[in-house]
Design a protein around this motif. Structure first.
Motif, mmCIF file in Angstrom:
data_model
loop_
_atom_site.group_PDB
_atom_site.id
_atom_site.type_symbol
_atom_site.label_atom_id
_atom_site.label_comp_id
_atom_site.label_asym_id
_atom_site.label_seq_id
_atom_site.Cartn_x
_atom_site.Cartn_y
_atom_site.Cartn_z
ATOM 1 N N THR A 161 -12.269 9.681 2.144
ATOM 2 C CA THR A 161 -10.860 9.960 2.447
ATOM 3 C C THR A 161 -10.019 8.836 1.832
ATOM 4 N N PRO A 162 -8.681 9.079 1.615
ATOM 5 C CA PRO A 162 -7.841 8.018 1.030
ATOM 6 C C PRO A 162 -7.955 6.711 1.795
ATOM 7 N N TRP A 163 -8.017 6.807 3.118
ATOM 8 C CA TRP A 163 -8.102 5.598 3.936
ATOM 9 C C TRP A 163 -9.419 4.870 3.686
ATOM 10 N N GLN A 164 -10.512 5.624 3.586
ATOM 11 C CA GLN A 164 -11.812 5.004 3.300
ATOM 12 C C GLN A 164 -11.828 4.360 1.923
ATOM 13 N N ARG A 165 -11.208 5.070 0.953
ATOM 14 C CA ARG A 165 -11.157 4.509 -0.401
ATOM 15 C C ARG A 165 -10.454 3.165 -0.390
ATOM 16 N N LEU A 166 -9.317 3.139 0.333
ATOM 17 C CA LEU A 166 -8.535 1.910 0.391
ATOM 18 C C LEU A 166 -9.325 0.793 1.057
ATOM 19 N N ARG A 167 -9.935 1.131 2.194
ATOM 20 C CA ARG A 167 -10.557 0.112 3.028
ATOM 21 C C ARG A 167 -11.885 -0.366 2.437
ATOM 22 N N LEU A 168 -12.656 0.569 1.861
ATOM 23 C CA LEU A 168 -14.010 0.216 1.442
ATOM 24 C C LEU A 168 -14.129 -0.083 -0.046
ATOM 25 N N VAL B 164 0.845 -1.204 0.000
ATOM 26 C CA VAL B 164 0.000 0.000 0.000
ATOM 27 C C VAL B 164 0.877 1.249 0.000
ATOM 28 N N ALA B 165 2.009 1.181 0.718
ATOM 29 C CA ALA B 165 2.905 2.351 0.752
ATOM 30 C C ALA B 165 3.436 2.669 -0.637
ATOM 31 N N ARG B 166 3.535 1.659 -1.495
ATOM 32 C CA ARG B 166 4.050 1.920 -2.848
ATOM 33 C C ARG B 166 3.037 2.645 -3.712
ATOM 34 N N THR B 167 1.789 2.765 -3.238
ATOM 35 C CA THR B 167 0.813 3.551 -3.990
ATOM 36 C C THR B 167 0.527 4.885 -3.275
ATOM 37 N N HIS B 168 1.356 5.210 -2.271
ATOM 38 C CA HIS B 168 1.131 6.428 -1.488
ATOM 39 C C HIS B 168 1.358 7.663 -2.346
ATOM 40 N N ARG B 169 0.730 8.798 -1.943
ATOM 41 C CA ARG B 169 0.881 9.984 -2.795
ATOM 42 C C ARG B 169 2.205 10.699 -2.563
ATOM 43 N N LEU B 170 2.856 10.516 -1.392
ATOM 44 C CA LEU B 170 4.147 11.162 -1.156
ATOM 45 C C LEU B 170 5.262 10.341 -1.795
ATOM 46 N N TRP B 171 6.155 11.008 -2.538
ATOM 47 C CA TRP B 171 7.171 10.226 -3.251
ATOM 48 C C TRP B 171 8.146 9.560 -2.298
ATOM 49 N N ILE B 172 8.391 10.187 -1.142
ATOM 50 C CA ILE B 172 9.394 9.622 -0.236
ATOM 51 C C ILE B 172 8.903 8.286 0.339
#
Lengths: 241, 216
Positions: free
Chosen positions: A123-130, A36-44
């Motif tokens: 929210t991003p978390w809701q999108r991911l979870r639901l 999931v971290a590899r699809t995160h919006r922050l590049w770092i």
């Protein structure tokens, strides 16, 4: 073989199963977090997750086990119980392979689904979870099933460090009896049975999860992705395309 | 954490010996895996199930059991049956046999991906069966599967440390020997860990270049 030796083998099976369960739990956790971290919006965050994957996929599981057993203790001043050291090495290595599966499955979800979530101001978390995970997880099961078999095969490596798993007990029996054909045949059969049971369980799980999102499990024959495939070539399609 | 560069430089000659053995085992093991995998794949296409069924069971068995135990089996049981081989030979055969059960599936996918029209054209041209395979089907099938086969070469590279368990002095074997002699574990193990990452990364770059040329 005497009953005493069989007892040894049974203990070995128990250790192998324990190690398999613990390291697969760790590997699953690592897979999801890193994937999931590899699809995160922050590049770092994406960069660090990618770096982790490349490093742990790039090296060999056995080298990693040696490293955890011999280099970590003097470097950080604490000694791990063998079971936890084995779990750590296997979980981190196979978790890196698993993170590619998670990333691939998340990427394969129809983009309209994600856009729908944005339109509904999730929210991003809701999108991911639901939205994303419920659709992506069933797709992950077949590759995870292959990975689980690879992990089972990987647990045999801890015997090199003297941990009393099934392979180690086989070596002890060989030394006790001074003959090897019988015990190694038994041990290979035991591993095969465990692997067979695991594939059955995973197939049942896939059926259940797919029914949850209104899909029938499809039984198509494809060449499995090599689990040990190298750094950055996970996307190579293989011959089936 | 102490890092001793002297230990690294002392280890280096042993390291290169190990790299050589690792690459040797990898090259020979790949050859066996590629050849034997093709044999399995072709046997799985024979019309009688008396061939398909045993081949299917044996390859499934080999694929689902640990390579380490298979290596022990070859190393300790073969001499009992009167077949003595050097440790490296045993390791190469073991790793080649194990991965042939993977490459077999790759070949199968490649063969199945050859369009039916090619088969029909070969029949229309009245090509004999052997010739059909040699000049029509296999050249197309193998071309498609080269990248997938390459992936398995990288996977095999990461399984070569297991040969250490049957006394082959490849990279990990050299590192362990050196550590035990000098009581320095950190440096040699870290060096070979990094070496594995570097080698598999270079191999993956090579593979990508090869893939571009072959599959365009």
């Amino acid at each position: 073989m005497t009953t005493g030796l069989w007892e040894l083998v049974l203990k070995g099976i128990w250790t192998t199963v324990q190690l398999l369960v613990l390291s697969s739990l760790l590997a699953a956790a690592v897979s999801f977090v890193v994937g999931v971290a590899r699809t995160h919006r922050l590049w770092i965050v994406r960069f660090l997750a990618g770096f982790y994957t490349e490093v742990f996929r790039g090296t060999s599981a056995l080298v990693m086990i040696f490293w955890v057993f011999f280099v970590l203790p003097p470097a950080f001043g604490w000694q791990l119980v063998p079971m936890w050291a084995g779990t750590l090495a296997l979980g981190l290595t196979y978790g890196a392979y698993g993170s590619e599966i998670v990333r691939g499955a998340l990427g394969a979800v129809d983009p309209a689904q994600k856009e729908g979530g944005i339109a509904l101001s999730f929210t991003p978390w809701q999108r991911l979870r639901l939205i994303l995970l419920p659709q992506a997880v069933p797709e992950m099961i077949p590759p995870f099933s292959n990975l689980l078999i690879e992990l089972l095969k990987g647990t045999a490596l801890v015997s090199v460090m003297g941990m009393g798993d099934l392979t180690f007990s086989a070596n002890l029996v060989r030394l006790a009896l001074q003959q090897s054909a019988e015990i190694y045949t038994y041990v290979l059969l035991i591993y095969f049975v465990i692997a067979f049971l695991l594939t059955r369980v995973m197939r049942g799980l896939e059926k259940k999860l797919k029914a949850g999102v209104g899909k029938a499990p499809e039984r198509k024959v494809t060449a499995p992705e090599p689990v040990g495939a190298g750094v950055g070539v996970g996307g190579v399609g293989g011959g089936a395309s | 954490m102490t890092w001793d560069w002297n230990a690294v430089s002392e280890f280096m000659p042993h390291f290169w010996d190990g790299v050589l053995v690792t690459l040797q085992a990898l090259a020979l093991g790949s050859l066996i895996a590629f050849a034997l995998g093709l044999v399995w794949a072709l046997l799985m296409r024979t019309p009688t199930r008396w061939v398909r069924w045993p081949v299917g069971v044996v390859t499934e068995f080999v694929r689902n059991t640990p390579l380490l135990v298979q290596l022990f089996f070859l190393f300790y049981v073969m001499p009992e049956w009167g077949l003595t081989m050097s440790a490296l030979t045993t390791g190469v055969i073991g790793i080649g046999l194990h991965y042939s059960t993977y490459t077999m599936q790759v070949y199968r996918a490649g063969i199945e991906a050859v369009p039916a029209g090619q088969w029909e054209a070969a029949t229309a041209l009245n090509l004999p069966r052997l010739r059909t395979w040699q000049v029509v089907i296999l050249p197309q099938a193998i071309r498609r599967v080269v990248p997938a086969l390459g992936n398995y070469v990288i996977a095999m590279l990461k399984d070569t440390p297991m040969l250490m368990a049957i006394t082959v002095l490849e990279m990990l074997g050299q590192a362990r020997l050196f550590s035990q002699q000098h009581f320095q574990f950190t440096e040699p193990l870290t060096v070979i860990g990094v070496a594995f990452i570097v080698i598999s990364y270079l191999a993956s770059l090579l593979l990508r270049a090869l893939e571009r040329r072959l599959v365009h």
